[in-house]
Scaffold this motif. Structure first.
Motif, mmCIF file in Angstrom:
data_model
loop_
_atom_site.group_PDB
_atom_site.id
_atom_site.type_symbol
_atom_site.label_atom_id
_atom_site.label_comp_id
_atom_site.label_asym_id
_atom_site.label_seq_id
_atom_site.Cartn_x
_atom_site.Cartn_y
_atom_site.Cartn_z
ATOM 1 N N ARG A 1 2.699 -33.832 9.731
ATOM 2 C CA ARG A 1 4.089 -33.665 10.158
ATOM 3 C C ARG A 1 4.184 -33.573 11.680
ATOM 4 O O ARG A 1 5.093 -34.148 12.301
ATOM 5 C CB ARG A 1 4.688 -32.408 9.521
ATOM 6 N N LYS A 2 3.251 -32.856 12.297
ATOM 7 C CA LYS A 2 3.244 -32.736 13.751
ATOM 8 C C LYS A 2 3.074 -34.106 14.397
ATOM 9 O O LYS A 2 3.794 -34.468 15.344
ATOM 10 C CB LYS A 2 2.113 -31.802 14.181
ATOM 11 N N LYS A 3 2.139 -34.866 13.871
ATOM 12 C CA LYS A 3 1.896 -36.202 14.412
ATOM 13 C C LYS A 3 3.108 -37.101 14.194
ATOM 14 O O LYS A 3 3.497 -37.878 15.076
ATOM 15 C CB LYS A 3 0.660 -36.806 13.744
ATOM 16 N N PHE A 4 3.733 -36.962 13.016
ATOM 17 C CA PHE A 4 4.907 -37.776 12.706
ATOM 18 C C PHE A 4 6.049 -37.464 13.661
ATOM 19 O O PHE A 4 6.725 -38.368 14.173
ATOM 20 C CB PHE A 4 5.336 -37.520 11.256
ATOM 21 N N MET A 5 6.309 -36.161 13.929
ATOM 22 C CA MET A 5 7.391 -35.764 14.830
ATOM 23 C C MET A 5 7.126 -36.261 16.247
ATOM 24 O O MET A 5 8.044 -36.714 16.937
ATOM 25 C CB MET A 5 7.544 -34.241 14.809
ATOM 26 N N GLU B 1 9.607 -38.784 18.241
ATOM 27 C CA GLU B 1 10.187 -38.472 19.544
ATOM 28 C C GLU B 1 9.810 -39.524 20.575
ATOM 29 O O GLU B 1 10.632 -39.925 21.407
ATOM 30 C CB GLU B 1 9.725 -37.084 20.002
ATOM 31 N N ALA B 2 8.564 -39.967 20.518
ATOM 32 C CA ALA B 2 8.121 -41.003 21.451
ATOM 33 C C ALA B 2 8.896 -42.295 21.219
ATOM 34 O O ALA B 2 9.274 -42.991 22.168
ATOM 35 C CB ALA B 2 6.625 -41.239 21.288
ATOM 36 N N ALA B 3 9.163 -42.606 19.956
ATOM 37 C CA ALA B 3 9.918 -43.816 19.634
ATOM 38 C C ALA B 3 11.354 -43.709 20.124
ATOM 39 O O ALA B 3 11.929 -44.674 20.652
ATOM 40 C CB ALA B 3 9.882 -44.063 18.127
ATOM 41 N N LYS B 4 11.968 -42.508 19.962
ATOM 42 C CA LYS B 4 13.332 -42.300 20.446
ATOM 43 C C LYS B 4 13.403 -42.456 21.963
ATOM 44 O O LYS B 4 14.302 -43.095 22.501
ATOM 45 C CB LYS B 4 13.819 -40.903 20.047
ATOM 46 N N LYS B 5 12.460 -41.833 22.654
ATOM 47 C CA LYS B 5 12.428 -41.888 24.113
ATOM 48 C C LYS B 5 12.292 -43.322 24.595
ATOM 49 O O LYS B 5 12.976 -43.761 25.528
ATOM 50 C CB LYS B 5 11.272 -41.042 24.629
ATOM 51 N N LYS B 6 11.436 -44.069 23.937
ATOM 52 C CA LYS B 6 11.233 -45.462 24.326
ATOM 53 C C LYS B 6 12.492 -46.278 24.078
ATOM 54 O O LYS B 6 12.858 -47.157 24.868
ATOM 55 C CB LYS B 6 10.067 -46.064 23.539
ATOM 56 N N ALA B 7 13.186 -45.984 22.964
ATOM 57 C CA ALA B 7 14.414 -46.711 22.653
ATOM 58 C C ALA B 7 15.473 -46.460 23.721
ATOM 59 O O ALA B 7 16.183 -47.378 24.145
ATOM 60 C CB ALA B 7 14.926 -46.298 21.277
ATOM 61 N N ARG C 1 -3.422 -30.326 6.059
ATOM 62 C CA ARG C 1 -3.281 -31.751 6.332
ATOM 63 C C ARG C 1 -1.814 -32.151 6.458
ATOM 64 O O ARG C 1 -1.457 -33.004 7.270
ATOM 65 C CB ARG C 1 -3.957 -32.564 5.227
ATOM 66 N N PHE C 2 -0.944 -31.508 5.652
ATOM 67 C CA PHE C 2 0.479 -31.823 5.735
ATOM 68 C C PHE C 2 1.045 -31.395 7.084
ATOM 69 O O PHE C 2 1.818 -32.131 7.712
ATOM 70 C CB PHE C 2 1.240 -31.124 4.606
ATOM 71 N N ILE C 3 0.672 -30.189 7.539
ATOM 72 C CA ILE C 3 1.156 -29.702 8.836
ATOM 73 C C ILE C 3 0.687 -30.623 9.955
ATOM 74 O O ILE C 3 1.452 -30.974 10.859
ATOM 75 C CB ILE C 3 0.666 -28.259 9.083
ATOM 76 N N GLU C 4 -0.569 -31.028 9.878
ATOM 77 C CA GLU C 4 -1.114 -31.931 10.893
ATOM 78 C C GLU C 4 -0.384 -33.273 10.871
ATOM 79 O O GLU C 4 -0.037 -33.832 11.919
ATOM 80 C CB GLU C 4 -2.609 -32.141 10.624
#
Length: 232
Positions: free
Chosen positions: A163-167, A171-177, A158-161
């Motif tokens: 963390r993947k979703k969080f990353m 990244e999507a938030a950075k790209k949008k910014a 669950r942690f790996i899942e």
């Protein structure tokens, strides 16, 4: 001899139950038995109950069992703790052993005591069961409430899942910014043209009627407005 034994027993019972025993004839009577009902938590208090033990002597009594019947008195009614006639078979069955042990002897007093004890035990057992059911229901409700405040158990998978979703979300938030910043920059360029974009030719100044409004900076740069001619 049985008749004398029967009469003697009735006389003894009348002394024990002066107000509770009602004699119908020389071989029949009833005894009023007040019961002490238990209290069920969270429920209205049970009204006092009373049973009527109806006794009839067969000719051979006490060498044979007396004829018995059980009813409520006129002020008592069935409840969740005790119900008649539904509970009558169980109450009479509870007297069987007592009757068998006392054949040949006066036994109605012993039967009466056993009946009162059996009825009150039955009510207490049911009250205890009701209390346990109520407590179980309350525990279930408390567990449901506690579940609202408990987090999901974290495992490696669950942690790996997570963390993947969080990353991915980061990244999507950075790209949008970045995209938003670039879009904002383009809008700023359109609203604020450069000095070169602002500078007009003499013809453009003349056509726009700005020849007399040129500031001192333009004069210092050597622009002679008076000598400007329209281009043909």
């Amino acid at each position: 001899m049985p008749k004398e034994d029967q009469a003697e027993e009735i006389e003894v019972l009348q002394s024990i139950y002066p107000d509770e025993l009602t004699l119908i004839d020389e071989t029949k009577y009833r005894i009023h038995l007040a019961l002490d009902p238990p209290q069920i938590l969270g429920q209205p208090e049970e009204d006092p109950k009373a049973l009527l033990l109806h006794v009839s002597y067969p000719e051979a009594y006490p060498d044979v069992a007396p004829d018995l019947d059980i009813t409520f008195d006129e002020d008592s009614t069935s409840t969740a703790l005790l119900s008649l006639p539904e509970d009558k078979p169980a109450l009479l069955a509870a007297l069987t052993e007592t009757i068998e042990e006392n054949l040949g002897m006066a036994m109605v007093f012993t039967i009466t005591s056993m009946l009162k004890e059996s009825a009150e035990n039955l009510m207490h057992e049911r009250a205890t069961k009701k209390d346990q059911e109520r407590e179980a229901t309350l525990r279930q409700e408390e567990e449901k409430e506690m579940e609202k405040f408990r987090g999901e158990l974290v495992t490696k998978e669950r942690f790996i899942e997570w963390r993947k979703k969080f990353m991915e979300e980061r990244e999507a938030a950075k790209k949008k910014a970045v995209e938003d910043e670039e879009a904002e920059g383009k809008r700023g360029q359109k609203k604020n043209p450069t000095a070169e974009e602002k500078k007009l030719t003499g013809k453009e100044l003349w056509e726009r009627g700005l020849a007399g409004n040129v500031d001192d900076d333009e004069e210092e740069e050597g622009i002679d407005i008076a000598k400007l001619k329209l281009e043909k």
